[in-house]
Scaffold this motif. Structure first.
Motif, PDB file in Angstrom:
ATOM      1  N   THR A 117       0.851  -1.191   0.000  1.00  0.00           N
ATOM      2  CA  THR A 117       0.000   0.000   0.000  1.00  0.00           C
ATOM      3  C   THR A 117       0.884   1.238   0.000  1.00  0.00           C
ATOM      4  OG1 THR A 117      -0.120  -0.039   2.434  1.00  0.00           O
ATOM      5  CG2 THR A 117      -1.879  -1.167   1.221  1.00  0.00           C
ATOM      6  N   TYR A 118       0.367   2.338  -0.550  1.00  0.00           N
ATOM      7  CA  TYR A 118       1.152   3.561  -0.708  1.00  0.00           C
ATOM      8  C   TYR A 118       0.366   4.732  -0.118  1.00  0.00           C
ATOM      9  CZ  TYR A 118       3.522   0.497  -4.008  1.00  0.00           C
ATOM     10  OH  TYR A 118       4.182  -0.579  -4.590  1.00  0.00           O
ATOM     11  N   ARG A 119       1.050   5.462   0.771  1.00  0.00           N
ATOM     12  CA  ARG A 119       0.415   6.576   1.475  1.00  0.00           C
ATOM     13  C   ARG A 119       0.459   7.843   0.617  1.00  0.00           C
ATOM     14  NH1 ARG A 119      -2.493   4.927   5.998  1.00  0.00           N
ATOM     15  NH2 ARG A 119      -1.491   3.049   6.835  1.00  0.00           N
ATOM     16  N   GLU A 120       0.161   9.000   1.287  1.00  0.00           N
ATOM     17  CA  GLU A 120       0.122  10.270   0.566  1.00  0.00           C
ATOM     18  C   GLU A 120       1.496  10.620   0.001  1.00  0.00           C
ATOM     19  OE1 GLU A 120      -0.599  10.001   3.762  1.00  0.00           O
ATOM     20  OE2 GLU A 120      -2.760  10.332   4.038  1.00  0.00           O
ATOM     21  N   GLY A 121       1.489  11.225  -1.163  1.00  0.00           N
ATOM     22  CA  GLY A 121       2.731  11.663  -1.778  1.00  0.00           C
ATOM     23  C   GLY A 121       2.796  11.261  -3.249  1.00  0.00           C
ATOM     24  N   VAL A 122       4.010  11.394  -3.824  1.00  0.00           N
ATOM     25  CA  VAL A 122       4.253  11.078  -5.229  1.00  0.00           C
ATOM     26  C   VAL A 122       4.953   9.723  -5.307  1.00  0.00           C
ATOM     27  CG1 VAL A 122       5.395  11.809  -7.349  1.00  0.00           C
ATOM     28  CG2 VAL A 122       4.395  13.517  -5.819  1.00  0.00           C
TER      29      VAL A 122
END
Length: 312
Positions: free
Chosen positions: A60-65
């Motif tokens: 999973t990938y959190r906030e950001g680029v």
């Protein structure tokens, strides 16, 4: 003829040679790669990746680029903020009364179980799961209480619904931040019956109050009568032992009456007999008793004077 002639453009490119064509292709391909290889995740979102070759990833990938492989990988964004859902259900209580109950729940997906949620339920997981489990829990809990208990023990009912609903939502990897009963109503017939019952209870309570009041009035009257009886007995005993007690009471009453009349601003002429102010009666009685004695003394004095005159 159009402004840009395709045949002339192709002829120009062919004249410049292959390096120019390769450069243009590389430029276009690089722009496409840069545009599709970078994606951003907004606040309150979590992303997962789908790979055309290996399938859905577990990361999973959190906030950001973040970076992905164009065409091979695709980003799937989930909104993990709590969202409100209001669900109504018509169910029956233990005493077979129909109850219309509305429940409001704040739900969000488990950020660490997003691949499983997407694989089994899809992005609209809440619309698929919440209506069914909420109705199931409401019907099972409400059936354990009577209609009156649902009103009196509303906090207990709400807590039990929350516990069971949280357990059922965890089976689908859904988190519930808050569960509350927002509306609870019964059938019109039951509401009329409850209102009639309350009116009857109030009337019965008023009747008990009137009975209690009458009993207290009866006790007060009896106590007052017993007091008057004892007072009359004491006055009779006092008159019997001392006949002057009546005159003393007449004087006290006359004194009270005179004080009341003295405080009045009005001036009037009233009969002293009717107001018990005639205190001369006692004196008249005494004078009438002393009159024969005075007459006898006068007769004796007259006889003595006559005897003295005869001797002279």
């Amino acid at each position: 003829m159009s402004r840009f002639d395709v045949s002339k453009l192709l002829t120009s490119i062919a004249q410049r040679g292959t390096p120019a064509l390769v450069g243009v292709g590389a430029l276009v391909g690089g722009g496409y790669m840069v545009q599709n290889a970078i994606y951003s995740v907004e606040a309150g979102q979590v992303a997962i990746k789908y790979n055309r070759l290996s399938g859905l990833g577990s990361s999973t990938y959190r906030e950001g680029v973040h970076v992905l492989m164009p065409w091979v990988e695709r980003a799937i964004r989930f909104d993990v903020k709590a969202r409100p859902h209001t669900i109504s259900s018509l169910t029956g209580s233990r005493d077979l009364q129909m109850v219309n109950i509305s429940l409001r729940a704040l739900c969000r997906p488990d950020p660490f179980k997003l691949p499983e949620i997407y694989r089994s339920l899809g992005p609209d997981y809440d619309e698929k799961v919440l209506p069914s489990i909420v109705n199931e829990v409401l019907k099972s809990v409400v059936a354990q209480y009577n209609a009156s208990q649902l009103v009196v023990q509303r906090e207990l009912v709400s807590r039990m619904i929350r516990q069971r609903l949280v357990q059922r939502a965890n089976d689908f990897n859904i988190l519930l931040d808050d569960v509350a009963i927002t509306h609870l109503s019964f059938s019109p017939e039951y509401e009329k019956a409850v209102e009639s019952k309350q009116v009857a209870a109030q009337q019965a309570e008023r009747a008990r109050y009137m009975v209690t009041k009458a009993q207290e009035e009866k006790k007060r009257t009896i106590i007052h009568a017993e007091g008057e009886k004892q007072s009359a007995a004491m006055i009779g005993q006092a008159i019997k032992s001392n006949p002057g007690f009546i005159e003393l009471r007449r004087i006290q009453v006359a004194k009270d009456i005179s004080q009341l009349l003295a405080k009045s601003n009005n001036r009037m002429v009233l009969s002293s007999e009717s107001l018990l102010l005639s205190l001369v009666q006692g004196g008249t009685t005494l004078a009438s008793e002393e009159a024969p004695t005075k007459k006898k003394e006068q007769r004796l004095l007259a006889d003595e004077d006559a005897a003295v005159d005869d001797v002279a």
